[in-house]
Motif scaffolding. Structure first.
Motif, PDB file in Angstrom:
ATOM      1  N   VAL A 189      45.192  36.405  45.403  1.00  0.00           N
ATOM      2  CA  VAL A 189      44.968  35.104  46.043  1.00  0.00           C
ATOM      3  C   VAL A 189      46.109  34.777  47.004  1.00  0.00           C
ATOM      4  N   ALA A 190      47.344  34.999  46.584  1.00  0.00           N
ATOM      5  CA  ALA A 190      48.505  34.654  47.402  1.00  0.00           C
ATOM      6  C   ALA A 190      48.602  35.483  48.680  1.00  0.00           C
ATOM      7  N   THR A 191      48.210  36.763  48.604  1.00  0.00           N
ATOM      8  CA  THR A 191      48.374  37.663  49.747  1.00  0.00           C
ATOM      9  C   THR A 191      47.105  37.862  50.562  1.00  0.00           C
ATOM     10  N   GLY A 192      45.943  37.604  49.971  1.00  0.00           N
ATOM     11  CA  GLY A 192      44.684  37.869  50.663  1.00  0.00           C
ATOM     12  C   GLY A 192      44.374  39.353  50.775  1.00  0.00           C
ATOM     13  N   CYS A 193      45.011  40.168  49.952  1.00  0.00           N
ATOM     14  CA  CYS A 193      44.784  41.619  49.992  1.00  0.00           C
ATOM     15  C   CYS A 193      43.346  41.949  49.610  1.00  0.00           C
ATOM     16  N   HIS A 194      42.850  43.049  50.174  1.00  0.00           N
ATOM     17  CA  HIS A 194      41.470  43.451  49.919  1.00  0.00           C
ATOM     18  C   HIS A 194      41.350  44.715  49.083  1.00  0.00           C
ATOM     19  N   GLY A 215      50.582  46.788  53.272  1.00  0.00           N
ATOM     20  CA  GLY A 215      49.505  46.383  54.170  1.00  0.00           C
ATOM     21  C   GLY A 215      48.619  45.375  53.470  1.00  0.00           C
ATOM     22  N   ASP A 216      47.307  45.657  53.412  1.00  0.00           N
ATOM     23  CA  ASP A 216      46.407  44.739  52.702  1.00  0.00           C
ATOM     24  C   ASP A 216      45.996  45.311  51.346  1.00  0.00           C
ATOM     25  N   ILE A 217      46.902  46.116  50.761  1.00  0.00           N
ATOM     26  CA  ILE A 217      46.667  46.721  49.447  1.00  0.00           C
ATOM     27  C   ILE A 217      47.798  46.329  48.509  1.00  0.00           C
ATOM     28  N   SER A 262      36.832  43.583  37.836  1.00  0.00           N
ATOM     29  CA  SER A 262      35.850  42.507  38.002  1.00  0.00           C
ATOM     30  C   SER A 262      36.483  41.280  38.649  1.00  0.00           C
ATOM     31  N   ILE A 263      37.652  40.901  38.171  1.00  0.00           N
ATOM     32  CA  ILE A 263      38.362  39.754  38.747  1.00  0.00           C
ATOM     33  C   ILE A 263      38.691  40.025  40.210  1.00  0.00           C
ATOM     34  N   SER A 264      39.168  41.221  40.502  1.00  0.00           N
ATOM     35  CA  SER A 264      39.513  41.585  41.879  1.00  0.00           C
ATOM     36  C   SER A 264      38.299  41.488  42.789  1.00  0.00           C
ATOM     37  N   ARG A 265      37.158  41.997  42.314  1.00  0.00           N
ATOM     38  CA  ARG A 265      35.939  41.986  43.114  1.00  0.00           C
ATOM     39  C   ARG A 265      35.516  40.547  43.437  1.00  0.00           C
ATOM     40  N   VAL A 266      35.625  39.649  42.441  1.00  0.00           N
ATOM     41  CA  VAL A 266      35.296  38.245  42.668  1.00  0.00           C
ATOM     42  C   VAL A 266      36.232  37.637  43.718  1.00  0.00           C
ATOM     43  N   LEU A 267      37.467  38.131  43.761  1.00  0.00           N
ATOM     44  CA  LEU A 267      38.462  37.644  44.721  1.00  0.00           C
ATOM     45  C   LEU A 267      38.461  38.458  46.014  1.00  0.00           C
ATOM     46  N   ASP A 268      37.398  39.242  46.261  1.00  0.00           N
ATOM     47  CA  ASP A 268      37.206  40.033  47.477  1.00  0.00           C
ATOM     48  C   ASP A 268      38.196  41.180  47.628  1.00  0.00           C
ATOM     49  N   ALA A 269      38.510  41.850  46.519  1.00  0.00           N
ATOM     50  CA  ALA A 269      39.373  43.036  46.568  1.00  0.00           C
ATOM     51  C   ALA A 269      38.744  44.130  45.707  1.00  0.00           C
ATOM     52  N   GLU A 270      38.776  45.343  46.200  1.00  0.00           N
ATOM     53  CA  GLU A 270      38.262  46.485  45.444  1.00  0.00           C
ATOM     54  C   GLU A 270      39.401  47.144  44.683  1.00  0.00           C
TER      55      GLU A 270
END
Length: 140
Positions: free
Chosen positions: A38-43, A10-12, A68-76
């Motif tokens: 970045v490639a998938t837009g996963c959150h 899904g989006d994970i 931290s990197i994930s959070r900057v890229l809008d993923a938890e």
């Protein structure tokens, strides 16, 4: 050098670490995950460490950096499957893992991310309704 597979559900993004995490492997995982977010837009990112018997300070810091990197890229990020000995070691090393949520297993990690996403959508919907109300009042 072995690479840790990153699966999309899904989006994970799901990462199940089944090998001993050497420093270079941890750094490669960090880069691979950033690219996949970045490639998938996963959150959401779930990192399953249930197969790890030990986590040293470098791997612990790398997990925090990934979050931290994930959070900057809008993923938890949620770390799941942490064994008691690993938790004790991380605390003894003074690593608090800022930005990382934890859950007992993958299923609970997915539920946690889903609840956070639902809460975020509710907040966005409320903000959109407030904006619409203000536009109506302004037009009057």
């Amino acid at each position: 050098m072995e690479r840790v597979p990153v699966l999309k559900i899904g989006d994970i993004l799901l990462v199940s670490i089944q090998i001993d995490m050497e420093d270079q492997t941890a750094l490669q995982l960090q880069e691979d995950l950033a690219d996949r977010i970045v490639a998938t837009g996963c959150h959401g990112v779930i990192i399953d460490i249930s197969a790890l018997d030990i986590v040293d300070s470098f791997v612990g810091r790398t997990l925090a950096t990934i979050a931290s990197i994930s959070r900057v890229l809008d993923a938890e990020t949620v770390v799941v499957g942490m064994r008691p000995a690993v938790a004790i070691t991380l605390v003894e090393l003074g690593l608090s893992l800022p930005g990382i949520r934890t859950a007992l297993n993958v299923e609970l990690g997915m539920e946690l991310l889903a609840r956070e996403r639902d809460a975020e959508f509710e907040f966005d919907d409320d903000a959109d309704e407030d904006d619409a109300d203000e536009a109506v009042v302004a037009a009057s």
